[in-house]
Write an enzyme that holds these catalytic residues in place. Structure first.
Site, mmCIF file in Angstrom:
data_model
loop_
_atom_site.group_PDB
_atom_site.id
_atom_site.type_symbol
_atom_site.label_atom_id
_atom_site.label_comp_id
_atom_site.label_asym_id
_atom_site.label_seq_id
_atom_site.Cartn_x
_atom_site.Cartn_y
_atom_site.Cartn_z
ATOM 1 N N ALA A 60 0.826 -1.160 0.123
ATOM 2 C CA ALA A 60 -0.532 -0.064 0.434
ATOM 3 C C ALA A 60 0.973 1.195 0.386
ATOM 4 C CB ALA A 60 -0.666 0.017 1.374
ATOM 5 N N HIS A 61 0.443 2.724 0.184
ATOM 6 C CA HIS A 61 0.917 3.474 -0.194
ATOM 7 C C HIS A 61 1.690 4.176 0.359
ATOM 8 C CE1 HIS A 61 -3.271 5.805 0.845
ATOM 9 N NE2 HIS A 61 -2.501 4.384 1.197
ATOM 10 N N ASN A 62 3.225 4.782 0.405
ATOM 11 C CA ASN A 62 4.378 4.827 1.922
ATOM 12 C C ASN A 62 4.769 3.945 2.489
ATOM 13 O OD1 ASN A 62 1.738 7.140 1.706
ATOM 14 N ND2 ASN A 62 4.249 8.258 2.096
#
Lengths: 354, 354, 354
Positions: free
Chosen positions: B243-245
């Protein structure tokens, strides 16, 4: 999807091998779940739990199994059958025949040297077929599929759009591959050498036998050495993963998001529920059933049904769950034992000292 | 896949750094698992559990580790090595060298303004490269890949067919992306405003460092703000989701179907088994190992091995499992205590009343 | 991604509806997590756990919620808001407006007979639109998408590269489909007839309502009979699977790798954590929350939060887990009871015999 059929109940009964109760001249032109059915629809009752929707259905007639027929609270005419799902299969197959391929190669398709195409093959726009591929009679390859060099695809198969076969993949007859299927991908094989993961070249085969269907975005690795193989008649749902050298017997079924790690082998007719997992190098015997979300960490003998994480025989799983649920009660019993025992211990000394 | 090699055992031993026992002039031309090996094959014995297949193997010779060599029940000549998997890696790398790119841009490829291509780059049919992309020397981009604007791809990388990079994605050197990989996808970020989920624009980067390999249909989100990053030498299997980051250190490995939620960070050399999951905003220290199917709900200190749902140190997990399995026995013991105590209680009053 | 904005803190405060503390003429041109922020960046503090990074941040200013503002250990100027994530959403939406479509049909796109395109539609390279498709005003269809016959796509939607819609799929307005999404796939429906799985033709619809966003490589099956439907405003993350006839209410959210089996229905505003699963034919009421990795095997009433495998109300789940963790202690208590009881039993006879 609309079929273009109008059928009397008498005709429906003849297709599905059932009998009509009520007016057999009533016509239907679509089949729908009881709850959603409207005028002109044959309402299908899949399961006892949908019986309550029957009185309000807008269907013109019903298709129902003997088992549920007696429980129907409606005067609607009906076609009664032994096995509802089998009847549904027969009726839908009659009403929605599989579209025959529209033979020809789209002008935008890119064919490598030595590609051989059977009779009546349909190749869609932007398909890329690598050198030396062979495609059997009556097979359809939809838009944007990419087939690596020296792949073989049997007759009467369908590749939906965006399928990728890595070089050397072998696909049988009457196989259906849904959008985004990737076959013959490199397995996840590395050796730790000089402070890094070094790739072990993945050079085995990936073989999909006849009458297999594989769901959207499912991935099958090729063998590292030796082959990955899906047995004939096996069905894999969407987003399934079979790692290198996995071998399934015929007639298995794996629901969505099942993952099977390297070199594990499934016998005939194994069933895996959604999101189940199997670690590497295991044997699952003929007829094994694995519950949804289970994680199989050990071999499973033929015929066993397993559930849980780690998976164990279903009876054990249920018993163990029941015991965990009875833990609060057990804690109470132990607390009461402690009280009673303390009372006895308190009582005792005076007795002895008496 | 067929290599085009014929090798004496003496030559094999020299490639893998092993020694021959038996006739070193015997030739082999393929490597296969012991159970499947036939004439002309070098049978590879991956694991003790496959020893029983040795007497019936059709192999012309064997490749085996010192550890297993003594247990072999066969007169076949063999190459004996310290580490079988390392030898396999060496031999396959020699026999199946990575195909060099065939430089050139397919006439159907669509290149945006300002695309820069290094020396010896191969661009396949129907590839789309957005404006401002840069592709390093010797990189191969297979059919149907779509690379968004202003992406950079380092030298000697391979994008298999059907890879999509969203705008601005950065891919390093010697990276392999398998079919259907999606990099730099918008993360799953919404704020609940005025009775609906409102999209938080996802504007961070997605960076894949050198020597990374990413499996088929795996998805990596870009950062919301800040970057998603996969450390050098890290390997991700098929159908993985970051997922993001999310940030991984170097030399991590995530088996198929692993999911890591937003902003979690992995140290160096972290390993995750198949179908494992990690919730958001966690830290997994260097060398952490997560068992297959585990769900990590808390930070994990360096070097720890965790298992279970929720994941806990492996020793705890095993103990807890053992205790749950011993519950039936515990129930028996408590029932017996209750009986014995009741007997004592019954006995006591007469004593006291005596 | 770079925006092309330079903003004073006064302007930022006006966009997000906050107030400035410190020098409101300070300018920022990007937003970044506090830990990664440098000169010219507005450092965003998402959560209390990142407070410790504040003293070392390189940011020029901070964006922070009232709640965290008091805990800041820095003299940096800041914009203080009631709700940080809402402010982030507002600011990023202002700084990174969604790119408007660039109207036109790429010359390589293949359009079937009777395709209708609205005003301002953008069709990318190698897109294939089947006969009878209709695309609404201002919709963008990126490279390599394949849209089957008679699909409808509403206005102002975006299909990222490599999306596949099977024939007859209906997509609403302002819908975003990420790379590799497959909609309207055949469901996993077979009847066991004459010793094999026979396909039950899948002829229902697949309907995605307005304002839905669907993540990369997610798959939605069409209904078998009847429809699969995703309610308006619902958001699905990457690698999610919805089986045939699943219906979600409006404003649901499913994190990555969620799987929902056939015919299950979600009410309004249901949330499912990553890797959660729901078996078939269930009802999840309005506002239900399902924890990450949970497996839902039973109906869930409105408003309930469930966790675990099998999923149960969160309170029960936590209690049950706590009890399992206290098992070692319970074992000790039972062992001690046994000792004490044995002692009493030994003591008793002499007493009685006294």
């Amino acid at each position: 999807m609309r079929s273009e059929v109008v059928c009397t109940l008498a005709e429906v009964a003849s297709i599905v091998g059932g009998r009509v109760e009520g007016d057999e001249s009533v016509t239907v032109e679509r089949i729908a779940p009881v709850a959603d059915a409207g005028r002109g629809d044959l309402g299908f009752l899949a399961d006892r739990r949908y019986l309550e929707g029957v009185p309000e259905t807008g269907a013109s007639a019903l298709l129902v199994s003997t088992e549920l027929a007696d429980a129907l609270d409606t005067p609607l005419p009906r076609v009664v059958v032994d096995d509802g799902h089998r009847a549904l299969q027969a009726l839908l197959s009659a009403w929605y025949p599989v579209r025959a391929p529209d033979p020809g190669v789209h002008p935008t398709a890119v064919l490598g040297r030595g590609v051989t195409l059977g009779e009546g093959v349909e190749i869609g726009p932007y398909v890329v077929l690598g050198a030396g591929c062979a495609v059997g009679d009556g097979t359809r390859i939809d838009a944007h599929c990419v087939v690596g060099e020296h792949c073989t695809i049997g007759p009467s198969s369908v590749l939906h759009p965006h399928v990728v076969l890595y070089a050397g993949t072998e696909v049988g007859a009457r196989v259906t591959l849904h959008a985004g299927v990737r076959l013959g991908v490199d397995g996840f094989g590395y050796a730790w050498i000089d402070g890094g993961h070094r790739k072990v070249p993945q050079v085995g085969g990936c073989i999909v036998e006849d009458d297999v269907e594989i769901g959207a975005n499912t991935t099958l690795d090729r063998g590292s050495i030796g082959d990955t193989r899906v047995g004939h008649g096996t069905k894999l749902d969407n987003l399934v993963h079979l790692a290198h050298n996995v071998q399934t017997g015929p007639h298995c079924a794996a629901a969505a998001m099942v993952g099977i790690a390297g070199s594990s082998r499934l016998g005939t007719g194994v069933f895996l529920g959604g999101q189940a997992g199997v670690i590497g190098h295991l044997e699952l015997g003929d007829g094994v059933k694995v519950a949804a979300k289970a994680a199989v960490f050990r071999d499973v003998p033929p015929g066993e049904t397993v559930a849980g994480i780690p998976a164990r025989p279903n009876r054990e799983f249920l018993r163990s769950r029941a015991q965990v649920e009875r833990l609060p009660k057990l804690l109470d019993r132990v607390a009461r034992l402690e009280e009673r025992l303390a009372r006895l211990e308190d009582d005792d000394p005076p007795v002895r000292g008496a």
